[in-house]
Motif scaffolding. Sequence first.
Motif, PDB file in Angstrom:
ATOM      1  N   PHE A 104      37.008   7.269  18.497  1.00 56.96           N
ATOM      2  CA  PHE A 104      36.258   6.668  17.399  1.00 56.96           C
ATOM      3  C   PHE A 104      36.264   7.521  16.152  1.00 56.96           C
ATOM      4  CE2 PHE A 104      33.629   8.667  20.632  1.00 56.96           C
ATOM      5  CZ  PHE A 104      33.119   9.729  19.911  1.00 56.96           C
ATOM      6  N   CYS A 105      37.027   8.617  16.159  1.00 56.66           N
ATOM      7  CA  CYS A 105      37.027   9.506  15.000  1.00 56.66           C
ATOM      8  C   CYS A 105      38.221   9.208  14.100  1.00 56.66           C
ATOM      9  CB  CYS A 105      37.041  10.955  15.451  1.00 56.66           C
ATOM     10  SG  CYS A 105      35.542  11.437  16.287  1.00 56.66           S
ATOM     11  N   PRO A 106      38.168   9.676  12.833  1.00 58.01           N
ATOM     12  CA  PRO A 106      39.256   9.353  11.909  1.00 58.01           C
ATOM     13  C   PRO A 106      40.583  10.067  12.210  1.00 58.01           C
ATOM     14  CG  PRO A 106      37.542  10.609  10.798  1.00 58.01           C
ATOM     15  CD  PRO A 106      37.017  10.272  12.141  1.00 58.01           C
ATOM     16  N   THR A 107      40.526  11.225  12.833  1.00 58.38           N
ATOM     17  CA  THR A 107      41.783  11.900  13.183  1.00 58.38           C
ATOM     18  C   THR A 107      41.698  12.434  14.609  1.00 58.38           C
ATOM     19  OG1 THR A 107      41.095  14.098  12.516  1.00 58.38           O
ATOM     20  CG2 THR A 107      42.082  12.722  10.803  1.00 58.38           C
ATOM     21  N   GLU A 109      42.295  15.418  15.530  1.00 62.08           N
ATOM     22  CA  GLU A 109      41.592  16.696  15.488  1.00 62.08           C
ATOM     23  C   GLU A 109      40.081  16.496  15.545  1.00 62.08           C
ATOM     24  OE1 GLU A 109      41.382  18.896  11.697  1.00 62.08           O
ATOM     25  OE2 GLU A 109      42.407  20.482  12.797  1.00 62.08           O
ATOM     26  N   ASP A 110      39.575  15.544  14.743  1.00 63.94           N
ATOM     27  CA  ASP A 110      38.132  15.263  14.756  1.00 63.94           C
ATOM     28  C   ASP A 110      37.689  14.761  16.127  1.00 63.94           C
ATOM     29  OD1 ASP A 110      37.358  15.841  12.068  1.00 63.94           O
ATOM     30  OD2 ASP A 110      38.504  14.091  11.444  1.00 63.94           O
ATOM     31  N   GLU A 111      38.586  13.990  16.747  1.00 70.22           N
ATOM     32  CA  GLU A 111      38.301  13.459  18.075  1.00 70.22           C
ATOM     33  C   GLU A 111      38.050  14.603  19.052  1.00 70.22           C
ATOM     34  OE1 GLU A 111      37.190  10.499  19.653  1.00 70.22           O
ATOM     35  OE2 GLU A 111      38.600   9.815  18.141  1.00 70.22           O
ATOM     36  N   ALA A 113      37.241  17.606  18.262  1.00 69.86           N
ATOM     37  CA  ALA A 113      36.126  18.449  17.817  1.00 69.86           C
ATOM     38  C   ALA A 113      34.775  17.834  18.157  1.00 69.86           C
ATOM     39  CB  ALA A 113      36.225  18.672  16.307  1.00 69.86           C
ATOM     40  N   PHE A 114      34.746  16.526  18.384  1.00 68.11           N
ATOM     41  CA  PHE A 114      33.465  15.824  18.513  1.00 68.11           C
ATOM     42  C   PHE A 114      32.550  16.441  19.578  1.00 68.11           C
ATOM     43  CE2 PHE A 114      30.563  12.618  20.079  1.00 68.11           C
ATOM     44  CZ  PHE A 114      30.032  12.124  18.916  1.00 68.11           C
ATOM     45  N   ARG A 143      48.043  15.858  15.649  1.00 71.38           N
ATOM     46  CA  ARG A 143      46.780  16.408  15.180  1.00 71.38           C
ATOM     47  C   ARG A 143      46.127  15.660  14.022  1.00 71.38           C
ATOM     48  NH1 ARG A 143      45.500  22.680  15.063  1.00 71.38           N
ATOM     49  NH2 ARG A 143      43.351  22.521  14.354  1.00 71.38           N
TER      50      ARG A 143
ATOM     51  N   PRO B  46      43.975   7.344   7.561  1.00 71.48           N
ATOM     52  CA  PRO B  46      43.246   7.900   6.420  1.00 71.48           C
ATOM     53  C   PRO B  46      44.213   8.479   5.390  1.00 71.48           C
ATOM     54  CG  PRO B  46      43.031   9.291   8.353  1.00 71.48           C
ATOM     55  CD  PRO B  46      43.704   8.047   8.799  1.00 71.48           C
ATOM     56  N   ARG B 184      36.184  10.137   3.192  1.00 70.80           N
ATOM     57  CA  ARG B 184      36.209   9.497   4.502  1.00 70.80           C
ATOM     58  C   ARG B 184      34.791   9.166   4.943  1.00 70.80           C
ATOM     59  NH1 ARG B 184      40.612  13.304   7.453  1.00 70.80           N
ATOM     60  NH2 ARG B 184      42.356  12.652   6.167  1.00 70.80           N
ATOM     61  N   GLN B 186      33.063   9.366   7.616  1.00 73.28           N
ATOM     62  CA  GLN B 186      32.278  10.363   8.348  1.00 73.28           C
ATOM     63  C   GLN B 186      31.735  11.455   7.430  1.00 73.28           C
ATOM     64  OE1 GLN B 186      33.979  12.093  11.799  1.00 73.28           O
ATOM     65  NE2 GLN B 186      32.881  10.607  13.018  1.00 73.28           N
ATOM     66  N   ARG B 210      31.226   1.414  12.133  1.00 68.05           N
ATOM     67  CA  ARG B 210      32.020   1.301  13.357  1.00 68.05           C
ATOM     68  C   ARG B 210      32.229  -0.165  13.741  1.00 68.05           C
ATOM     69  NH1 ARG B 210      29.121   3.647  17.215  1.00 68.05           N
ATOM     70  NH2 ARG B 210      29.042   5.345  15.725  1.00 68.05           N
ATOM     71  N   VAL B 261      31.936   2.054  22.661  1.00 61.98           N
ATOM     72  CA  VAL B 261      32.129   3.243  21.830  1.00 61.98           C
ATOM     73  C   VAL B 261      30.867   4.102  21.852  1.00 61.98           C
ATOM     74  CG1 VAL B 261      32.425   4.057  19.472  1.00 61.98           C
ATOM     75  CG2 VAL B 261      33.871   2.230  20.334  1.00 61.98           C
ATOM     76  N   ARG B 268      30.085  12.147  25.565  1.00 62.61           N
ATOM     77  CA  ARG B 268      30.547  13.449  25.081  1.00 62.61           C
ATOM     78  C   ARG B 268      29.439  14.217  24.381  1.00 62.61           C
ATOM     79  NH1 ARG B 268      35.773  13.122  21.783  1.00 62.61           N
ATOM     80  NH2 ARG B 268      35.873  10.872  22.011  1.00 62.61           N
ATOM     81  N   LEU B 277      33.724  18.918  11.590  1.00 62.10           N
ATOM     82  CA  LEU B 277      34.655  20.028  11.570  1.00 62.10           C
ATOM     83  C   LEU B 277      34.818  20.373  10.091  1.00 62.10           C
ATOM     84  CD1 LEU B 277      36.266  21.377  13.789  1.00 62.10           C
ATOM     85  CD2 LEU B 277      38.133  19.824  13.319  1.00 62.10           C
TER      86      LEU B 277
END
Lengths: 290, 308
Positions: A104-107, A109-111, A113-114, A143, B46, B184, B186, B210, B261, B268, B277
């Motif tokens: 569900f993350c934009p990249t 890498e973010d996925e 990192a979540f 990535r 993106p 973005r 987020q 979402r 989702v 997690r 990040l």
Amino acid sequence: MSGSQGETVFAVEAVRFAYAGQPLCLDGVSFDVRRGERLALVGANGSGKSTLLHLLNGLFFPGEGRIAYLGSPLTEAVLDAAPFGPRFRQEVGFLFQNSDAQLFCPTVEDELAFGPLQMGWTQAEVFRRIEDTLALLEISRLRGRFPAGLSAGEKKRVALASLLVLAPSVLLLDEPTAGLDPRSQSLLLEILEALHTRGLTLVTATHDLTLLPHLADRVLVLSEEHRLVADGEPEPVLADTEMLLAVNLIHAHSHRHGRLVHTHPHQHVVAHEHVHGHHHEHEDQAEPKK
Amino acid sequence: MATLPEWLRPGARPVSLLPQRATAHRLLRRTLGAMGRSISLLVREPDGPGVGALRTADPRAKLLAAVGLIVATTFLRGLLPLAACLALALALSAAAKVPGRRLLPVMIAVPLASTALLLPATLNIVSGGPPLLVLWRSAGGAFGPWRLPEVVAVTADGLLVAGRMVLRTTACAALALLLAATTRPQRLLGGLRSLGVPQAFVMVLAMAERYLAVLLRSAQELHLARLARSVAPIGVRREEAWAAAGVGAVFRRTRSLADAVTLAMVSRGFTGEVRLLRPACWRRTDWLLVAAAAAVAAGLLILDRRLA
Ligand SMILES: Nc1ncnc2c1ncn2[C@@H]1O[C@H](COP(=O)(O)OP(=O)(O)OP(=O)(O)O)[C@@H](O)[C@H]1O
Ligand SMILES: [Mg+2]
């Protein structure tokens, strides 16, 4: 790895569960999962495998019966409280059947990192973990990509990476090999094997009986009546054709190749043209079971 | 062994196609195709990192600047200041290299929709004032309990009101799009959170974002699934029926996927806090951005008062 070999990780006791307004979809299920075990959960479509994994992950809670993790009952209140909640989330990873739900993350890498960021780890630590996990799963080149735009196999790997980055000690895997090509499938099996040798506990839901011997040391079979009907080592369970027929996991056309039961889930429309997804020796192909 | 029906066996004769009127459904089909394409633009990958200063600015600074300008715009009354504001938003979009295919649909749809909504406001029935263009004259009289107006006409006051509103909505949309296109989602949510917006509010926004992404994706998939299954055009009536049924299916699917989702996030360790990040760091240029936006907003408001 936390915990000692052989301790009870999950204790499931007489669990009954139904979705709101729906008939029962788990009926009196009891079993234990021990540390370091590789357990497979098999059953026909709709038998309740995914639901059971959701319960083990503390996402749904049983209507009756109990589930305990390392001796503590899994309830909403317990999971909301620190330190048990975050620790449970870090230690138990859940690979969803539907990768689209999991990413569900934009990249990518973010996925990855979540989870670590939710645990409150430092940025430096998070980056180090991401680096290593991407390399382990051979997805460093993905990535910066948008997860929703990846192929099914790539999504699965990214989803697995997003769990491994947290260094879990238990993995709940829902149909991990579904939709993967043979190479991705064997890579995944290799990774799971490596994790298992390092002491991870694996609980895998699947209906791919050909992969069972690679995935599990112990098999639980869920019937279409949502009860546990078998619990044992893969060989004897797979040899019990009558039971497998009764739970509709195989049908009359199934036959055995060597020690593997080979099933043909109704994929073929044209009469009896076998589509083999996996390569293995057909020693006694000429003897279909009646 | 199951016996296959005759029509599934190899060599079965294909069913002859019904004669079709070629043109009638083309528009609907084209609309659906366009919908699919615009959706894939919205849920595309993106943007690449850092094109232009606006993209790299701190999301909090961008939020403050955009919100400031939008609030100021809602207070503007003169057509000239409103047009200036719109021009500024468009110029900034061009400078930040917001792709035209993203900008254009909004810049066409928003004025059109608001014009359509505001058409009644141009009439003397709604806004008073001397008539400019008489549309309809009647002998008066009554219709049941209602008295019919003697003339229906477009008035100058009405035109001003409508023009002001159309310009205002378009300018606000352009500013909001500029913010959305350079940040973005987020990061934007993280920015809101660190500006002190309550967690519950940010969560609702995150959910909405979402659901929207998932909704668009399922709509596109359904559209493709439908295209894949159609051998021949199926006629307007049925295409419409399909579209209606499709909308329902999209919503159901969206709900269950968005719920899944949420479960995946909880699984997690999600506790409701947005954590990023490379958290944004406020630099000197960010102050500059906020100050510039404040100055522009103040300038526009003063200009507006002078002209009034
Ligand atoms: N979110 C839900 N709401 C209501 N009913 C559900 C939901 N998810 C699953 N079910 C129902 O619960 C039953 C068990 O579903 P579950 O997904 O656990 O089966 P499964 O064994 O994982 O099947 P499959 O092999 O197809 O993945 C099914 O009858 C299903 O229709
Ligand atoms: Mg399932």
